[in-house]
Design a protein around this motif. Structure first.
Motif, PDB file in Angstrom:
ATOM      1  N   HIS A 287      10.935   0.137  18.198  1.00 32.46           N
ATOM      2  CA  HIS A 287      10.475  -1.202  18.557  1.00 32.46           C
ATOM      3  C   HIS A 287      10.660  -1.342  20.065  1.00 32.46           C
ATOM      4  CE1 HIS A 287      10.728  -5.624  18.859  1.00 32.46           C
ATOM      5  NE2 HIS A 287      10.021  -5.631  17.740  1.00 32.46           N
TER       6      HIS A 287
ATOM      7  N   LEU B 209      18.432  -3.414  18.269  1.00 29.85           N
ATOM      8  CA  LEU B 209      17.571  -4.313  17.501  1.00 29.85           C
ATOM      9  C   LEU B 209      18.359  -5.513  16.993  1.00 29.85           C
ATOM     10  CD1 LEU B 209      15.384  -1.890  15.365  1.00 29.85           C
ATOM     11  CD2 LEU B 209      14.786  -3.055  17.477  1.00 29.85           C
TER      12      LEU B 209
ATOM     13  N   ALA C 270      14.976  -8.303  13.470  1.00 32.98           N
ATOM     14  CA  ALA C 270      14.120  -7.106  13.503  1.00 32.98           C
ATOM     15  C   ALA C 270      14.570  -6.095  12.460  1.00 32.98           C
ATOM     16  CB  ALA C 270      14.131  -6.491  14.893  1.00 32.98           C
TER      17      ALA C 270
ATOM     18  N   GLN D 102      13.366  -7.258   9.064  1.00 40.12           N
ATOM     19  CA  GLN D 102      11.920  -7.022   8.911  1.00 40.12           C
ATOM     20  C   GLN D 102      11.649  -5.556   8.591  1.00 40.12           C
ATOM     21  OE1 GLN D 102      10.643  -8.570  12.719  1.00 40.12           O
ATOM     22  NE2 GLN D 102       9.894 -10.464  11.779  1.00 40.12           N
TER      23      GLN D 102
END
Length: 53
Positions: free
Chosen positions: A5, A24, A28, A31
């Motif tokens: 990410h 993260l 995040a 998810q």
């Protein structure tokens, strides 16, 4: 499974448990975990095809 990410990266086992997190947010990570859970069967099939049983 590795998740990349813009804000960082994480590694999950296929159970899916978090194995490593670098930068993260909790949101995040959640998810990513949700996506892994939703697609677990397809991920396992692809893993077995690529790496064998």
């Amino acid at each position: 499974m590795h998740v990349n990410h813009a804000e960082g990266e994480a590694k999950f086992w296929l159970d899916p448990q978090i194995a490593q997190n670098i930068g993260l947010s909790g949101k995040a990570l959640k998810q990513a975990q949700t996506l892994i859970e939703e697609h677990e069967y397809d991920i396992r099939v692809a893993w077995q095809r690529h790496f064998g049983s």
